[in-house]
Design an enzyme around this catalytic site. Structure first.
Site, PDB file in Angstrom:
ATOM      1  N   GLU A 235      -0.774  24.265  48.823  1.00  0.00           N
ATOM      2  CA  GLU A 235      -0.474  25.325  49.783  1.00  0.00           C
ATOM      3  C   GLU A 235      -0.690  24.816  51.206  1.00  0.00           C
ATOM      4  O   GLU A 235      -1.420  23.839  51.416  1.00  0.00           O
ATOM      5  CB  GLU A 235      -1.411  26.518  49.562  1.00  0.00           C
ATOM      6  CG  GLU A 235      -1.440  27.063  48.163  1.00  0.00           C
ATOM      7  CD  GLU A 235      -2.698  27.868  47.876  1.00  0.00           C
ATOM      8  OE1 GLU A 235      -2.710  28.567  46.854  1.00  0.00           O
ATOM      9  OE2 GLU A 235      -3.673  27.781  48.664  1.00  0.00           O
TER      10      GLU A 235
ATOM     11  N   LYS B 147      -2.568  24.683  54.685  1.00  0.00           N
ATOM     12  CA  LYS B 147      -3.931  24.971  55.125  1.00  0.00           C
ATOM     13  C   LYS B 147      -3.834  25.577  56.525  1.00  0.00           C
ATOM     14  O   LYS B 147      -3.604  24.876  57.511  1.00  0.00           O
ATOM     15  CB  LYS B 147      -4.784  23.706  55.132  1.00  0.00           C
ATOM     16  CG  LYS B 147      -6.256  23.969  55.420  1.00  0.00           C
ATOM     17  CD  LYS B 147      -7.075  22.693  55.303  1.00  0.00           C
ATOM     18  CE  LYS B 147      -8.560  22.987  55.471  1.00  0.00           C
ATOM     19  NZ  LYS B 147      -8.878  23.545  56.802  1.00  0.00           N
TER      20      LYS B 147
ATOM     21  N   LYS C 290      -9.198  19.152  49.922  1.00  0.00           N
ATOM     22  CA  LYS C 290      -8.378  18.951  51.119  1.00  0.00           C
ATOM     23  C   LYS C 290      -8.374  17.475  51.472  1.00  0.00           C
ATOM     24  O   LYS C 290      -9.310  16.735  51.144  1.00  0.00           O
ATOM     25  CB  LYS C 290      -8.891  19.786  52.289  1.00  0.00           C
ATOM     26  CG  LYS C 290     -10.281  19.444  52.784  1.00  0.00           C
ATOM     27  CD  LYS C 290     -10.652  20.340  53.952  1.00  0.00           C
ATOM     28  CE  LYS C 290     -12.054  20.026  54.483  1.00  0.00           C
ATOM     29  NZ  LYS C 290     -12.430  20.858  55.625  1.00  0.00           N
TER      30      LYS C 290
END
Length: 597
Positions: free
Chosen positions: A271, A273, A449
């Site tokens: 997705e 960030k 991440k």
């Protein structure tokens, strides 16, 4: 339990610094409490009246507490005897002599609690009989009072309360009101102490942490767990996710590259960030059948007042009740472009909200659903939760939007997606294990991440979220700010905070001014018990652990003086992290991983 006995327990805790000793002393306190006293005792021991996700402040400054102490002394002139003003007569309109005496003593002690204790130590009546719940109720009444004349009523309520407690109780009561209890422990220590209460060890601590993460009300959890009729399994069945009480949010680990991430989690949901404010939305009805929509940040602070747009959830979401996880971002009224975090954070206000909402509209990008129509979804695989979320957000929704995502097992595709998001002005990609359950905190490799590209804000592979520990007064131009440099630390073991940098450069004048204002609000006269540092680093002014700042730096070097054993080289302030509390700061262990990039 009387409040005098409760205060004696707090005094014993204050006198030790080792976490294991604090845990054992807290357990002893919990063992002596009646069932109905447990929530109040837990909140008060943390310097609060309510759970962390609720906001109930006393709105009484130190100056007002001094006025209350002066008023009490004026009503009881025998405490000063012949040293008082002529005639020792109480004058409701002029307590200036007593205020001067209280202020003088406060300047000597540096602690409003110790000041109150010393003053009340001469009172004739012992005040040992007032029970804990009575004090709690009176404190709650003081905090809840508002409107015209409330400041004077609050002071009067405190004066009445001081008349019915002993000197040691007064010490902790005024510290709680002043927001500076300074006992040096937090949530995890309480959870350890609960386990210690039943077993004399931490054997239930991990299970209790999981329960707290599902429903973040420490007082209610303590009361449920300490019920002697319930086994741990029965507690777990009873203490489940609830509308209106936040779930502790899931957080991301860091890895160096897309290739490394795919090797770690295989199939991923990827997705954007967003550079926004992490938000958890609760929509449903209360026990009286009244509809509500509430929002909470990642540090469990309620932010419902910030976003009148939340009411649109009733039109744009297809559910009777639900808990959603997402990011709220400000958008440019003219272009529709997503704005930076600093812009979105200007919505954090209590007054003029409607005007600010008109000036700076927001959108909620939703990426997860934790419950729907009474069904808990925490253990449902992420790919299935995504399907449920898609059916929950209506097709014509304009304010509540589903965050776009791709599903991939290919490192190059992941890398390209990350690069595309950076080009759009976002923070890159957030990668989640395809079939993962929802787990609070940074556990396992469910959320990951990619570390920042070298040179983006500093030469370390990522920034660090540091805790401000205190500051040093400025010289020259900085003397006008009252602040020339500040000390920051990271989380170590056993909730200790270890120093990693003294920062005095890379800060704008506006940042200096704002930092000084923020630190004034959390100043404390003595070093908090969690802080571990070399005496040569002692700041001119201590602050309690509350403010988290994002720091970029060029590199880490070995340090014989910093207690983290490392020092940041060329550190600079990136932004204030109002969305994090100090327990969510970067750990020393995470710092070591960040430097690998």
């Amino acid at each position: 339990m009387t409040f005098a006995v409760f205060a004696d327990h707090l005094k014993k805790i204050e006198e030790v610094s080792a976490r294991l000793e604090i845990t054992a002393l807290l357990a002893k306190l919990f063992q002596e409490l009646e069932t109905e006293e447990i929530p109040s005792a837990v909140y008060l021991s943390l310097g609060r009246l309510v759970p962390q996700y609720q906001s109930l402040e006393f709105q009484l400054s130190t100056k007002m507490i001094i006025r209350a102490l002066a008023s009490y002394l004026a009503k009881n002139p025998e405490i000063y005897g012949e040293g008082g003003p002529a005639g020792n007569l109480f004058d409701e309109t002029d307590n200036s002599w007593y205020e001067a005496q209280v202020t003088k003593l406060y300047k000597q002690t540096g602690d409003i609690g110790e000041t109150a204790e010393q003053l009340l130590s001469k009172k004739k009546s012992a005040g040992n009989g007032t029970d804990l719940l009575t004090v709690y109720d009176k404190l709650t009444t003081i905090a809840q009072d508002n409107g015209e004349g409330s400041q004077e009523r609050k002071v009067g309520g405190l004066v009445d309360l001081l008349a019915n407690v002993n000197a040691l109780s007064a010490r902790f009561i005024v510290r709680i009101i002043d927001g500076k209890l300074r006992l040096g422990f937090s949530t995890m220590t309480v959870l350890d102490a609960l386990s210690w209460t039943k077993h004399g060890d931490k054997s239930d601590s991990a299970a209790l942490e999981e329960l707290f993460q599902k429903k973040a009300d420490l007082g209610l959890l303590a009361q449920t767990y300490l019920d002697p009729k319930l086994s741990l399994e029965e507690v777990a069945k009873k203490y489940q996710i609830s509308l209106g009480i936040p779930v502790v949010p899931a957080l991301a680990q860091r890895l160096n590259s897309a290739k490394e991430i795919i090797e770690k989690i295989d199939k991923a949901i990827v997705e954007p960030k967003y550079d926004g404010l992490r938000i958890q939305i609760h929509l449903g009805k209360d026990e009286q059948g009244n509809r509500f929509v509430r929002s909470f940040t990642r540090n469990l602070e309620e932010t419902s007042h910030m976003f009148p747009e939340l009411e649109q959830a009733w039109q744009e979401l297809d559910c009777e009740d639900c808990i959603l996880d997402g990011e709220v971002v400000g958008v440019d009224k003219k272009t529709g472009d997503i704005l930076a975090f600093q812009e979105t954070s200007t919505r954090r206000r209590k007054h003029g909200v409607a005007a600010k909402a008109e000036e700076l509209p927001v959108k909620f990008y939703l990426f997860d659903i934790l419950s729907k129509n009474g069904d808990t979804l925490l253990d449902t695989p992420l790919n299935e939760r995504k399907e449920i979320l898609a059916k929950t957000v209506k097709k014509d929704a304009e304010t509540f939007l589903i965050a776009p995502f791709i599903v991939t097992t290919d490192a190059q595709e992941l890398h390209d997606f990350h690069t595309e998001q950076l080009a759009l002005g976002l923070e890159g990609a957030m990668i989640k294990k395809y079939d993962s359950v929802y787990k609070s905190g940074r556990k396992g490799w469910r959320w990951v991440k990619i570390k920042e590209e070298e040179g983006s804000t500093g030469k370390l592979s990522d920034t660090l979220d540091c805790i401000v520990m205190g500051y040093y007064r400025g010289r020259g131009k900085r003397a006008s700010f009252g602040l020339g440099a500040f000390l920051v630390g990271l989380l170590g073991k056993d909730e200790k905070i270890l120093t990693v940098a003294k920062i005095g450069t890379g800060i704008t004048d506006e940042q200096f001014k704002e930092l000084k204002q923020r630190l004034d609000a959390i100043e404390t006269p003595a070093k908090p018990a969690q802080y571990q540092l070399d005496k040569n680093l002692n700041p001119d002014v201590w602050v309690k652990p509350a403010l988290v700042v994002e720091i970029a730096a060029d590199e880490l070097t070995k340090s014989p003086i910093h207690s983290a054993s490392k020092a940041l080289r060329f550190p600079r302030l990136v932004r204030f992290r109002d969305d994090k509390n100090w327990e969510q700061a970067t750990t020393v262990e995470e710092m070591a991983q960040i430097t690998l990039g």
